[in-house]
Design an enzyme around this catalytic site. Structure first.
Site, mmCIF file in Angstrom:
data_model
loop_
_atom_site.group_PDB
_atom_site.id
_atom_site.type_symbol
_atom_site.label_atom_id
_atom_site.label_comp_id
_atom_site.label_asym_id
_atom_site.label_seq_id
_atom_site.Cartn_x
_atom_site.Cartn_y
_atom_site.Cartn_z
ATOM 1 N N GLU A 214 11.165 6.391 -1.281
ATOM 2 C CA GLU A 214 11.119 6.839 -2.684
ATOM 3 C C GLU A 214 10.934 8.357 -2.764
ATOM 4 O O GLU A 214 11.561 9.031 -3.576
ATOM 5 C CB GLU A 214 9.984 6.125 -3.420
ATOM 6 C CG GLU A 214 10.210 4.626 -3.515
ATOM 7 C CD GLU A 214 9.102 3.944 -4.302
ATOM 8 O OE1 GLU A 214 7.979 3.826 -3.749
ATOM 9 O OE2 GLU A 214 9.340 3.553 -5.446
ATOM 10 N N GLU B 161 8.272 -3.650 0.935
ATOM 11 C CA GLU B 161 7.240 -4.057 -0.027
ATOM 12 C C GLU B 161 7.078 -5.575 -0.072
ATOM 13 O O GLU B 161 5.963 -6.094 -0.205
ATOM 14 C CB GLU B 161 7.592 -3.528 -1.431
ATOM 15 C CG GLU B 161 7.262 -2.061 -1.661
ATOM 16 C CD GLU B 161 8.302 -1.086 -1.092
ATOM 17 O OE1 GLU B 161 9.236 -1.520 -0.384
ATOM 18 O OE2 GLU B 161 8.168 0.107 -1.357
HETATM 19 C C1 1HE Z 1 -0.318 3.317 8.524
HETATM 20 C C2 1HE Z 1 0.885 3.089 7.837
HETATM 21 C C3 1HE Z 1 0.810 2.875 6.428
HETATM 22 C C4 1HE Z 1 1.360 3.380 9.921
HETATM 23 N N1 1HE Z 1 -0.408 2.891 5.859
HETATM 24 N N2 1HE Z 1 -1.502 3.318 7.903
HETATM 25 N N3 1HE Z 1 4.786 0.868 4.635
HETATM 26 C C5 1HE Z 1 5.041 0.022 5.643
HETATM 27 O O1 1HE Z 1 5.013 -1.165 5.459
HETATM 28 C C6 1HE Z 1 5.295 0.608 6.992
HETATM 29 C C7 1HE Z 1 4.103 0.373 7.898
HETATM 30 N N4 1HE Z 1 4.217 1.071 9.160
HETATM 31 C C8 1HE Z 1 5.020 0.707 10.165
HETATM 32 O O2 1HE Z 1 5.810 -0.231 10.050
HETATM 33 C C9 1HE Z 1 4.943 1.464 11.447
HETATM 34 O O3 1HE Z 1 3.708 2.149 11.468
HETATM 35 C C10 1HE Z 1 6.072 2.515 11.612
HETATM 36 C C11 1HE Z 1 7.403 1.785 11.855
HETATM 37 C C12 1HE Z 1 6.180 3.437 10.420
HETATM 38 C C13 1HE Z 1 5.745 3.424 12.844
HETATM 39 O O4 1HE Z 1 5.487 2.573 13.977
HETATM 40 P P1 1HE Z 1 4.685 3.166 15.223
HETATM 41 O O5 1HE Z 1 4.702 2.112 16.292
HETATM 42 O O6 1HE Z 1 5.180 4.516 15.577
HETATM 43 O O7 1HE Z 1 3.169 3.409 14.698
HETATM 44 P P2 1HE Z 1 2.010 2.323 14.493
HETATM 45 O O8 1HE Z 1 1.326 2.079 15.803
HETATM 46 O O9 1HE Z 1 2.475 1.142 13.744
HETATM 47 O O10 1HE Z 1 1.016 3.120 13.537
HETATM 48 C C14 1HE Z 1 0.298 4.262 13.989
HETATM 49 C C15 1HE Z 1 -0.903 4.423 13.092
HETATM 50 O O11 1HE Z 1 -0.451 4.709 11.760
HETATM 51 C C16 1HE Z 1 -1.752 3.144 12.981
HETATM 52 O O12 1HE Z 1 -3.083 3.551 12.722
HETATM 53 P P3 1HE Z 1 -4.164 3.534 13.920
HETATM 54 O O13 1HE Z 1 -5.418 4.018 13.259
HETATM 55 O O14 1HE Z 1 -4.224 2.109 14.377
HETATM 56 O O15 1HE Z 1 -3.640 4.463 14.984
HETATM 57 C C17 1HE Z 1 -1.185 2.500 11.720
HETATM 58 O O16 1HE Z 1 -2.121 1.638 11.089
HETATM 59 C C18 1HE Z 1 -0.957 3.732 10.859
HETATM 60 N N5 1HE Z 1 0.018 3.479 9.805
HETATM 61 N N6 1HE Z 1 1.924 3.130 8.707
HETATM 62 C C19 1HE Z 1 -1.512 3.108 6.586
HETATM 63 N N7 1HE Z 1 1.913 2.685 5.677
HETATM 64 C C20 1HE Z 1 3.770 3.209 -4.425
HETATM 65 S S1 1HE Z 1 4.561 1.807 -3.878
HETATM 66 C C21 1HE Z 1 5.119 2.107 -2.253
HETATM 67 C C22 1HE Z 1 4.979 0.874 -1.471
HETATM 68 C C23 1HE Z 1 5.205 1.073 -0.016
HETATM 69 O O17 1HE Z 1 5.294 2.173 0.473
HETATM 70 S S2 1HE Z 1 5.309 -0.346 0.911
HETATM 71 C C24 1HE Z 1 5.664 0.193 2.522
HETATM 72 C C25 1HE Z 1 4.444 0.489 3.304
#
Ligand code: 1HE
Length: 268
Positions: free
Chosen positions: A117, A137
């Site tokens: 977005e 989402e």
């Molecule tokens: C996060 C987030 C996040 C990573 N919020 N902490 N978004 C999503 O559903 C996407 C969620 N994220 C992922 O699918 C993956 O993280 C990625 C594909 C983006 C990257 O993968 P990767 O393997 O490089 O990283 P990771 O090991 O999954 O994440 C690294 C750290 O970032 C880890 O935290 P840590 O403290 O354990 O190291 C994750 O928890 C953190 N992290 N993404 C919080 N999104 C206004 S409406 C909008 C609605 C939306 O945006 S819905 C989509 C949300």
């Protein structure tokens, strides 16, 4: 000149401001402090720059909404504000999309959910071969809230957006190009350089014409045929700025650079 806040880096290079999402340990997930820092950087770019580039530090452009913060909100650990105000994300993304200067998005890695977005609030988007685009989402039990129903749907159409949301289908760079999510695809690691080159090219236009391109086109797109032509006429009848006269004279006196037919390679 370079000044960084905790979550956004800011650098001014000539007429181009570079804004970098800088929370790489959380994949640049958007939480309230990041959105506040983004607002401040965008307003600063409006004042200082003629064009801006938005990019992400680390291995991804942006993982969307900070799901930890969203959970804390859903469980009441973060209290809602006492007074309702315009949704923060809408306000900040609109500052980008409908402000005075064009923004070029430099995308790589995850460009998902709110990250997509945000990217779609920029006017021209470049991605590298590592990029993937999605709206997960449905898998998180929430819905788009950063203007996607309007901005993404108008670019990719209802069919594509519905598919992305219902099935979680991710788009690769070639599909993103096909759906007009991006206009340029470059090798991995080159999105920022390409976006900067495009921004430099855009900065050669008159500031006034750039303003019209990014402000008149989306509004006309929302109007009927008749009203659109009427707005175009009103706009073209406005007194032309002094720069227009200088540029028109340049052409008439044979001093303007000639337009070259495309070589097959995308420009800039
Ligand atoms: C996060 C987030 C996040 C990573 N919020 N902490 N978004 C999503 O559903 C996407 C969620 N994220 C992922 O699918 C993956 O993280 C990625 C594909 C983006 C990257 O993968 P990767 O393997 O490089 O990283 P990771 O090991 O999954 O994440 C690294 C750290 O970032 C880890 O935290 P840590 O403290 O354990 O190291 C994750 O928890 C953190 N992290 N993404 C919080 N999104 C206004 S409406 C909008 C609605 C939306 O945006 S819905 C989509 C949300």
């Amino acid at each position: 000149m370079s000044t960084d806040s905790e979550f956004i880096t800011y650098r001014l290079e000539g007429k181009v401001a570079l804004l970098g999402l800088n929370r790489p340990d959380k994949r640049n997930a958007i939480h309230d402090p990041l959105i506040d820092a983004l607002r401040a950087a965008v307003l600063r770019a409006h004042e200082e720059a003629d064009v801006a580039v938005l990019h992400g530090h680390g291995s991804n452009f942006c993982a969307g909404l900070d799901l930890g913060e969203a959970l804390a909100r859903a469980t009441g650990q973060i209290k809602p504000p006492r007074k309702r105000r315009r949704h923060n994300w809408h306000e900040v993304f609109d500052l980008i999309a409908r402000g005075p200067i064009p923004f070029v998005g430099a995308l790589h890695g995850a460009v998902v959910g709110g990250g997509l977005e945000l990217a779609m609030a920029t006017h021209l988007r470049v991605c590298d071969e590592s990029a993937f685009f999605g709206l997960p989402e449905g898998q998180r039990g929430i819905f788009v809230g950063g203007g996607g129903t309007v901005r993404i749907q108008r670019v990719v159409g209802t069919t594509v957006m519905t598919d992305m949301m219902l099935t979680g289908r991710l788009l690769n760079p070639a599909e993103a190009l096909q759906e007009h999510v991006v206009r340029y695809v470059v090798p991995a690691g080159e999105a920022l350089a390409k976006a900067q080159a495009l921004a430099e090219r855009i900065a050669q236009n008159s500031v006034e014409t750039n303003w019209m391109i990014i402000n008149v086109l989306p509004r006309v797109n929302d109007l009927s045929h008749d009203d659109g032509l009427f707005m175009e006429q009103l706009n073209s009848n406005r007194q032309r700025p002094p720069e227009a006269e200088a540029r028109l004279r340049q052409f008439v006196e044979g001093k303007a650079a000639p337009l070259k037919p495309p070589s097959g390679e995308p420009p800039a």
